[in-house]
Write a protein that holds these residues in place. Sequence first.
Motif, PDB file in Angstrom:
ATOM      1  N   GLU A 326      42.143  31.051  43.826  1.00 11.02           N
ATOM      2  CA  GLU A 326      40.401  30.694  44.639  1.00 11.02           C
ATOM      3  C   GLU A 326      39.288  31.885  44.852  1.00 11.02           C
ATOM      4  OE1 GLU A 326      41.025  28.993  48.207  1.00 11.02           O
ATOM      5  OE2 GLU A 326      40.905  27.267  47.562  1.00 11.02           O
ATOM      6  N   LEU A 327      40.550  33.191  44.998  1.00 15.87           N
ATOM      7  CA  LEU A 327      39.897  34.692  45.302  1.00 15.87           C
ATOM      8  C   LEU A 327      39.325  35.363  43.465  1.00 15.87           C
ATOM      9  CD1 LEU A 327      42.301  36.334  47.640  1.00 15.87           C
ATOM     10  CD2 LEU A 327      39.360  35.747  47.641  1.00 15.87           C
ATOM     11  N   ALA A 328      40.109  34.606  42.701  1.00 13.44           N
ATOM     12  CA  ALA A 328      40.078  34.847  41.145  1.00 13.44           C
ATOM     13  C   ALA A 328      37.997  33.850  40.548  1.00 13.44           C
ATOM     14  CB  ALA A 328      40.440  34.378  40.530  1.00 13.44           C
ATOM     15  N   TRP A 329      38.317  33.058  41.462  1.00 13.98           N
ATOM     16  CA  TRP A 329      37.160  32.454  41.156  1.00 13.98           C
ATOM     17  C   TRP A 329      36.187  33.505  41.860  1.00 13.98           C
ATOM     18  CZ3 TRP A 329      35.690  29.880  37.400  1.00 13.98           C
ATOM     19  CH2 TRP A 329      36.838  28.564  36.170  1.00 13.98           C
ATOM     20  N   GLN A 330      36.090  33.479  43.008  1.00 17.86           N
ATOM     21  CA  GLN A 330      35.161  34.754  43.083  1.00 17.86           C
ATOM     22  C   GLN A 330      34.843  36.221  42.781  1.00 17.86           C
ATOM     23  OE1 GLN A 330      36.105  35.410  47.100  1.00 17.86           O
ATOM     24  NE2 GLN A 330      34.636  37.201  47.788  1.00 17.86           N
ATOM     25  N   SER A 331      35.419  36.448  42.676  1.00 19.32           N
ATOM     26  CA  SER A 331      35.293  37.751  41.752  1.00 19.32           C
ATOM     27  C   SER A 331      34.829  37.267  40.316  1.00 19.32           C
ATOM     28  CB  SER A 331      37.323  38.088  41.500  1.00 19.32           C
ATOM     29  OG  SER A 331      36.795  39.117  40.463  1.00 19.32           O
ATOM     30  N   SER A 332      35.490  36.586  40.157  1.00 19.37           N
ATOM     31  CA  SER A 332      34.753  36.306  37.978  1.00 19.37           C
ATOM     32  C   SER A 332      33.035  36.439  38.168  1.00 19.37           C
ATOM     33  CB  SER A 332      35.548  35.033  37.341  1.00 19.37           C
ATOM     34  OG  SER A 332      34.978  34.981  36.319  1.00 19.37           O
ATOM     35  N   ASN A 333      32.886  34.915  39.326  1.00 20.62           N
ATOM     36  CA  ASN A 333      31.191  34.718  39.760  1.00 20.62           C
ATOM     37  C   ASN A 333      30.579  35.566  40.111  1.00 20.62           C
ATOM     38  OD1 ASN A 333      31.385  31.663  39.132  1.00 20.62           O
ATOM     39  ND2 ASN A 333      32.564  31.348  41.314  1.00 20.62           N
ATOM     40  N   GLU A 334      31.025  36.786  41.276  1.00 21.10           N
ATOM     41  CA  GLU A 334      30.624  37.163  41.727  1.00 21.10           C
ATOM     42  C   GLU A 334      30.865  38.965  40.913  1.00 21.10           C
ATOM     43  OE1 GLU A 334      31.591  37.824  45.563  1.00 21.10           O
ATOM     44  OE2 GLU A 334      31.082  36.212  46.455  1.00 21.10           O
ATOM     45  N   GLY A 335      31.108  39.315  39.610  1.00 28.84           N
ATOM     46  CA  GLY A 335      31.183  39.942  39.398  1.00 28.84           C
ATOM     47  C   GLY A 335      32.101  41.736  39.446  1.00 28.84           C
ATOM     48  N   ARG A 336      32.699  41.164  40.848  1.00 27.01           N
ATOM     49  CA  ARG A 336      33.583  42.278  40.902  1.00 27.01           C
ATOM     50  C   ARG A 336      34.854  41.907  41.752  1.00 27.01           C
ATOM     51  NH1 ARG A 336      33.843  41.364  47.039  1.00 27.01           N
ATOM     52  NH2 ARG A 336      32.908  39.371  48.236  1.00 27.01           N
ATOM     53  N   ARG A 337      35.715  43.162  41.821  1.00 26.75           N
ATOM     54  CA  ARG A 337      36.768  43.203  42.377  1.00 26.75           C
ATOM     55  C   ARG A 337      36.421  42.724  44.210  1.00 26.75           C
ATOM     56  NH1 ARG A 337      40.377  49.200  43.273  1.00 26.75           N
ATOM     57  NH2 ARG A 337      39.693  48.976  41.484  1.00 26.75           N
ATOM     58  N   VAL A 338      37.434  41.904  44.703  1.00 20.84           N
ATOM     59  CA  VAL A 338      38.050  41.888  45.733  1.00 20.84           C
ATOM     60  C   VAL A 338      39.301  41.665  46.497  1.00 20.84           C
ATOM     61  CG1 VAL A 338      36.467  39.165  45.413  1.00 20.84           C
ATOM     62  CG2 VAL A 338      38.545  38.856  45.252  1.00 20.84           C
ATOM     63  N   ALA A 339      39.513  41.819  47.934  1.00 19.69           N
ATOM     64  CA  ALA A 339      40.430  42.353  48.328  1.00 19.69           C
ATOM     65  C   ALA A 339      41.475  41.008  48.782  1.00 19.69           C
ATOM     66  CB  ALA A 339      40.439  42.913  50.368  1.00 19.69           C
ATOM     67  N   PHE A 340      42.657  41.376  48.901  1.00 14.14           N
ATOM     68  CA  PHE A 340      43.514  40.215  49.623  1.00 14.14           C
ATOM     69  C   PHE A 340      44.012  40.684  50.190  1.00 14.14           C
ATOM     70  CE2 PHE A 340      47.638  38.017  49.321  1.00 14.14           C
ATOM     71  CZ  PHE A 340      47.253  36.465  48.874  1.00 14.14           C
ATOM     72  N   GLY A 341      44.107  39.864  50.609  1.00 19.42           N
ATOM     73  CA  GLY A 341      44.610  39.359  52.498  1.00 19.42           C
ATOM     74  C   GLY A 341      44.738  38.437  53.590  1.00 19.42           C
TER      75      GLY A 341
END
Length: 341
Positions: A326-341
């Motif tokens: 789910e975070l991978a989709w967020q990252s791809s859609n927003e074009g940025r690195r996202v934190a996992f926590g």
Amino acid sequence: MIRTGVIGYGLGGMAFHAPLVAAVPALELAAVATSRAGQVHERYPEVAVTDADSLIADPSIELVVISTPNDSHFPLGKAALEAGKHVVIDKPFTNTAAETEALIALARAKGLVLSAFHNRRWDGDFLTVRDLIASGRLGDVMLFEGRWDRYRPEVTSGWRDVPDVGSGMLADLGPHLIDQALMLFGAPEALSADIALQRDGARTNDYFELTFFYGARRVILSASRLVANPRPRFAVHGKLGNFVKYGLDPQEPWMKAGGSATAEAFGVEDAANHGLLTLGDGTRETVATERGDYKRFYAGVARAIADGGEAPVTADDALTGQRIMELAWQSSNEGRRVAFG
């Protein structure tokens, strides 16, 4: 013996679950829910063929294995747990983290075993990589690459290529690649993802590349359906050397062709596909691939049911992987690195 029913007899049921269940002494393949009765009885003439509702309602069935299109995993898993059955669900476990959490809560409330079929933990090449990293011969691993390439340029009418929740390549191969990375390195601090549709006429994602961040270490997981000459399945780069391995584990094609999971040759890879270890001083060494054995998953499930222990792959493991997707989709859609926590 634990009477077991398999729901679904497509590739997963035919080439994985049915032959593995049949090969584990503590389990009995008692029923298969499918419309393909003739195919089932070609290999298992004594096994009952029924429908999903009847299989779940059968009081003699203790373990239900779900190997159906992804959008049915959650409702079938929920129904089986409510009926008091232990449950194994193929990947992706469910389509959302919220659905996975709901199944975990239900299984715990009823005291039932709930497991995700991450059989690729018992790929011979993965076992080899795991043990090589643990041996210290590579030193600290700074770059790990896990890739799963195919050349399938045609867009089909199968559910994987039809736009819907749970379709596409990330949902199909991503859970395996992610789970293997989690087994080796744990959860990442952050991740970035590039998910795309590349084939002519593609309607679902057919390419992805995920990067996991662990301090200075990078883990890259990638898959494509437009790579005619596949990249290395594993490339592990450490401070003392690296290991490169091509090819896929032989267990799937063996069982797909009707081979027995109890055969002496099951899980043994051709020596021509063994990987190459290169050390910093230039020394090169072919590393024999360990024997893979998916039966170890189902043997572990049987022990968990019999002894009340933990499943070989927990539903919590699947939940971590689902959150990462789910975070991978967020990252791809927003074009940025996202934190996992």
